[in-house]
Every structure is written in C-alpha cells, then in structure tokens.
Design an enzyme around this catalytic site. Structure first.
Site, short mmCIF file in Angstrom:
data_model
loop_
_atom_site.label_atom_id
_atom_site.label_comp_id
_atom_site.label_asym_id
_atom_site.label_seq_id
_atom_site.Cartn_x
_atom_site.Cartn_y
_atom_site.Cartn_z
N LYS A 57 4.07 -8.42 -1.97
CA LYS A 57 2.51 -8.47 -1.66
C LYS A 57 2.22 -9.53 -2.78
O LYS A 57 1.64 -9.16 -3.81
CB LYS A 57 2.10 -7.11 -1.80
CG LYS A 57 0.58 -6.88 -1.38
CD LYS A 57 0.42 -5.07 -0.96
CE LYS A 57 -1.12 -5.15 -0.99
NZ LYS A 57 -1.91 -5.82 0.17
N1 PMP Z 1 0.24 -5.89 6.05
C1 PMP Z 1 -0.67 -6.65 5.21
C2 PMP Z 1 -0.63 -8.18 5.47
C3 PMP Z 1 -1.27 -5.99 4.07
O1 PMP Z 1 -2.21 -6.67 3.40
C4 PMP Z 1 -1.36 -4.53 4.13
C5 PMP Z 1 -2.08 -3.94 2.91
N2 PMP Z 1 -1.24 -3.79 2.13
C6 PMP Z 1 -0.49 -3.98 5.17
C7 PMP Z 1 0.13 -4.51 6.03
C8 PMP Z 1 -0.26 -2.25 5.14
O2 PMP Z 1 0.27 -1.95 4.05
P1 PMP Z 1 -0.03 -0.57 3.22
O3 PMP Z 1 0.39 0.28 4.42
O4 PMP Z 1 1.27 -0.51 2.21
O5 PMP Z 1 -1.20 -0.46 2.56
#
Ligand code: PMP
Length: 311
Positions: A158
């Site tokens: 991320k």
């Molecule tokens: N895809 C992207 C591009 C994101 O930014 C997020 C948010 N973190 C997610 C998917 C979903 O991830 P999570 O469930 O861990 O928040």
C-alpha cells in the site's frame, strides 16, 4: 473530527506541531507506505481496533517491498496506536499509519537505510462512500484509468505514490456524477475500485478478482472467511465488465468503504427482478454480519485476535 494528537517518530505530540521538511524525499517521489484501519465502539462499552495486527503486517510488507526499515517493532506500533486512540479519546475512529523517506538527499537514489519518518494519525470518519450509498447502493463507472501492470506498481504494497492513479480515477468518476471508479487491469479485466476490492454474485456464486493486480484487502479477506464459514461458493477469478453488468449483486469492500452495495455501473442497473437497482439479499446479509464481526458480536474461525481493545 481530526484527533488533535498524533504519534510522530516515537512521540505523541499536538498535530499542529508535527511538521515535515520541504526536503522530504517521500514528498517528492511518493516513496512511502500507509495503512487505513478502523476502531469500532462495542456494545459492552469501550472500543476495539479491527484486525490491527493484520494491517500492521501489511505495513511491514509494504516497507519490505520499498526496502525501508521500520525502526519500531510491531508491539511498539500496537502500543502507539492504542495510545493515539486514548490520547484523542476516540473509541471509534479511522487510523492512518504512514512511513516515508524523510529529509535527506533528494536524488532518486536515496541509498541504503535512508532516514524515514513514521506517524500515526486518527480521525472520525463516517461512511466513506456516503450513508445513502451504503443503504441504497452506489453508482460506479469503469474508469478511463487502468490499474497499472504488476511490474509498474507493487500490488502487495500500500504504497503512497501508487495512489496518484486512484486519485485521478476517483476525481474523474466524481466529476462525471458517479460515486466511485472501477479500474480494469492492463489486459482489460476487472481489478478493483479506487480504494476498494470488488465482489459480484450471479446465480448464488460469488466471485472476486484474484490477487494479481489488486491490493489484497483485509476486508476482502474477512468477507472470504465469512463466505467460507457460511459454506458459500467463492471463486477468485478474472471477469469482464459485461459479466459485471449482468451480475445479480455487486458490492465493494474496504476498511473505509466497509461493505458498500453497487446499484449501477456505467448507467446500467445491477440486479434482476425485485432487486434491480437495489442491494441484493447476500450483500445486505454480509453488510449486517460485517458490522457484527467488526464489533466482536459475531466470531469467525481464526478471528479470535481480530479485535484489539482500546484501553
Ligand atoms: N484496494 C485499494 C486500492 C485500496 O486502497 C484499499 C483500501 N486499503 C482496498 C483495496 C481495500 O483494502 P482493505 O480492505 O485492507 O482496506
């Protein structure tokens, strides 16, 4: 409301005193990683952070991908996160952890072990895609921007700079009157939303996109564990936009967006019969149960350590 206190390089200080230098390498090149985590109020009183360790593990993975060293242990970051909730008197909030290359040489080669800054912020954040959309379903548009190739972005991380594409896609969708953008991968298959993963249901079979070009969402993982416990069939496979248009139900998953139903994509109404343009029955059930899971009212196998109480 923003928390007035932040954790910055090991100390809790007033947010207004947390300043960064204009010579911050990560500011120029987007070289950093972050996490978004939610804490929820519990029925029995107090609050708890949902899947804190899993999010922190992803932060460490992101740092490894960038070859940055987080100068704190996971236990130290857990304690710091709890301290930030406490200092701000938040039982329910959104938590943001961020690490980035700090003030140092501004060339692209930041060298071995560059200086890093690391911070934890907290704020109160309601439904990311809006209360109305959470109830009635959001309207989405396939973006003109693509989720970049796996060798252009590092999908297991991320990483801050990668979000330029998400911001452009989101802005485009909003300016065209939609609530959220859906990005295809470089081969034209569905990838994910600008900040969410995507699930579709057709004839009782649930599909989600595979962990190739997408960010492996923690909410996605929670939903997969839930479906398994329910004995439902889940297929992780690529699918196309027209398959999506013909789905019975579609929903987005994410820490910020939680479970958000989708009622329309590219001006096409999603769903059939009484559920046309409305959240479908499985989506509504998952929404309700995700709420219970995040508050510790419903436990999944392996979900024991998912709640870290804010004390
Ligand atoms: N895809 C992207 C591009 C994101 O930014 C997020 C948010 N973190 C997610 C998917 C979903 O991830 P999570 O469930 O861990 O928040």
């Amino acid at each position: 409301m923003r928390g007035s206190q932040v954790w910055y390089n090991g100390r809790i200080i007033a947010a207004e005193n947390a300043k960064i230098s204009l010579f911050t390498h990560g500011l120029h090149y987007g070289f950093g990683a972050f996490e978004g985590i939610r804490a929820y109020k519990l029925k029995r009183g107090g609050g708890a952070i949902f899947r804190l360790e899993d999010h922190l593990e992803r932060l460490y993975d992101s740092a490894r991908i960038l070859d940055l060293k987080i100068p704190y242990s996971i236990d130290e970051l857990i304690r710091a996160t709890l301290a930030i909730c406490k200092e701000n008197k938040f039982e329910e909030c959104y938590l943001r952890h961020i690490i980035f290359t700090a003030d140092g040489p501004l060339g692209l080669n930041h060298g071995d072990n560059p200086p890093v800054d690391i911070a934890i912020l907290a704020w109160e954040w309601g439904s990311y895609l809006g209360d109305k959309n959470v109830k009635e379903g959001a309207r989405l548009k396939i973006s003109s921007f693509c989720r970049p190739h796996v060798n252009s972005i590092m999908t297991k991380g991320k990483i801050t700079g990668q979000y330029v594409v998400s911001c452009l896609a989101k802005r485009e969708a909003i300016s065209q009157g939609f609530d959220e953008a859906l990005l295809l991968d470089h081969e034209g298959y569905l990838a994910e939303g600008s900040g969410e993963n995507i699930f579709m249901v057709r004839d009782g079979i649930v599909k989600t996109t595979p962990l190739t070009s997408i960010l492996g969402g923690i909410t996605r993982r929670t939903v997969i564990a839930y479906l398994k416990q329910q004995g439902m069939e889940l297929v992780e496979t690529r699918f196309t936009r027209d398959e999506l248009w013909c789905a019975d139900e579609i929903f987005l998953t994410g820490t910020a967006a939680e479970i958000t139903p989708v009622r329309e994509i590219d001006y096409r109404v999603i769903g059939r019969g009484q559920y046309a343009g409305k959240p479908g029955p499985l989506t509504t059930q998952i929404q309700k149960d995700y709420r219970a899971i995040t508050r510790g009212e419903l436990k999944l196998p392996g979900g024991k350590a998912w709640l870290t109480p804010v004390k």
